[in-house]
Design an enzyme around this catalytic site. Sequence first.
Site, mmCIF file in Angstrom:
data_model
loop_
_atom_site.group_PDB
_atom_site.id
_atom_site.type_symbol
_atom_site.label_atom_id
_atom_site.label_comp_id
_atom_site.label_asym_id
_atom_site.label_seq_id
_atom_site.Cartn_x
_atom_site.Cartn_y
_atom_site.Cartn_z
ATOM 1 N N TRP A 1 0.853 -1.184 0.000
ATOM 2 C CA TRP A 1 0.000 0.000 0.000
ATOM 3 C C TRP A 1 0.885 1.228 0.000
ATOM 4 O O TRP A 1 1.897 1.248 0.718
ATOM 5 C CB TRP A 1 -0.857 -0.024 1.263
ATOM 6 N N SER B 1 4.856 -5.652 2.428
ATOM 7 C CA SER B 1 4.029 -4.793 3.268
ATOM 8 C C SER B 1 2.593 -5.316 3.326
ATOM 9 O O SER B 1 2.359 -6.438 3.762
ATOM 10 C CB SER B 1 4.098 -3.352 2.751
ATOM 11 N N MET B 2 1.624 -4.540 2.839
ATOM 12 C CA MET B 2 0.240 -5.005 2.827
ATOM 13 C C MET B 2 0.105 -6.319 2.080
ATOM 14 O O MET B 2 -0.724 -7.166 2.420
ATOM 15 C CB MET B 2 -0.665 -3.945 2.194
ATOM 16 N N ASP C 1 12.478 0.088 10.390
ATOM 17 C CA ASP C 1 11.150 0.278 9.788
ATOM 18 C C ASP C 1 10.251 1.048 10.747
ATOM 19 O O ASP C 1 9.837 0.529 11.782
ATOM 20 C CB ASP C 1 10.535 -1.087 9.459
ATOM 21 N N HIS D 1 11.156 0.944 5.841
ATOM 22 C CA HIS D 1 10.100 0.097 5.305
ATOM 23 C C HIS D 1 10.312 -0.210 3.824
ATOM 24 O O HIS D 1 10.207 -1.367 3.393
ATOM 25 C CB HIS D 1 8.748 0.777 5.514
#
Length: 273
Positions: free
Chosen positions: A29, A95-96, A224, A253
């Site tokens: 995302w 991530s997402m 992160d 991240h």
Amino acid sequence: MTSIVANDGTKLHVKDWGTGRPVVLVHGWPLNADSWEYQARPIAEAGYRVVAYDRRGFGRSDQPFQGYDYDTLADDLKAVMEGLALNDAALFGFSMGGGEVARYMSRHSGAGVRQAGLISSVAPYMFKAPDNPDGVDASVFQKMKDGIKADRPGFLQDFFKQFYGTGLLSHPVSDGILHWSWAMAMMASPKATLDCIDAFGKTDFRPDMAAFTMPTLVVHGTGDATVPIDTSGRAAAKAIAQAELKEYDGAPHGLTITNAEQLTQDMLAFLND
């Protein structure tokens, strides 16, 4: 380029590069499949078939007003796997996208997957709760939603600075990378952008972890600030029997860019095992 049609008729934009054993990349995302550029090209050049698709509501995929829960998103992934007849695949989520991988493992029994990867992933559980004290407070997610509603372009400009660890004394990526990431994010549906904050912020993937029955690469940066490593990468590695955890010291991240070569080499080494 091709399109895969999901169960509800949503068209998913798919990039399908190279030949060989499939490597499926699920983006984070609020980006799209292009964000995997620094891994997709060299992995395809190494002799793999690299498939990356835009999540519904993002990039060049359709933008329905609903369907941004992880059950639906995992079903979209299944549609891609079946539509392209992908088997013996390696499935990586950033991530997402790590949530889609986790939910696909439990909801669809990891069909067609031989190896898995969680890169800066939100799994197993981001939300701060009594049984998850290292999680992210609810106010953080609400602030994100408020910022997007008030000024989506401005919020995202600021967001990507944290995403890549950019500050007064730290410039790990160029202004071009920041603008490119912002441009990808601005392609997304505002509704999808908002709904997915609730999805990745509040979905508990801890019950899904037992479904990872294959070798799994977990990569996370110790710096992160977006998805803290203790509640995500380290917790996932403990919960997955065949997990290999690689911590990137100080990495933010967005390590698909800041640590692009290191990540690509680690992914290729894992694929070649």
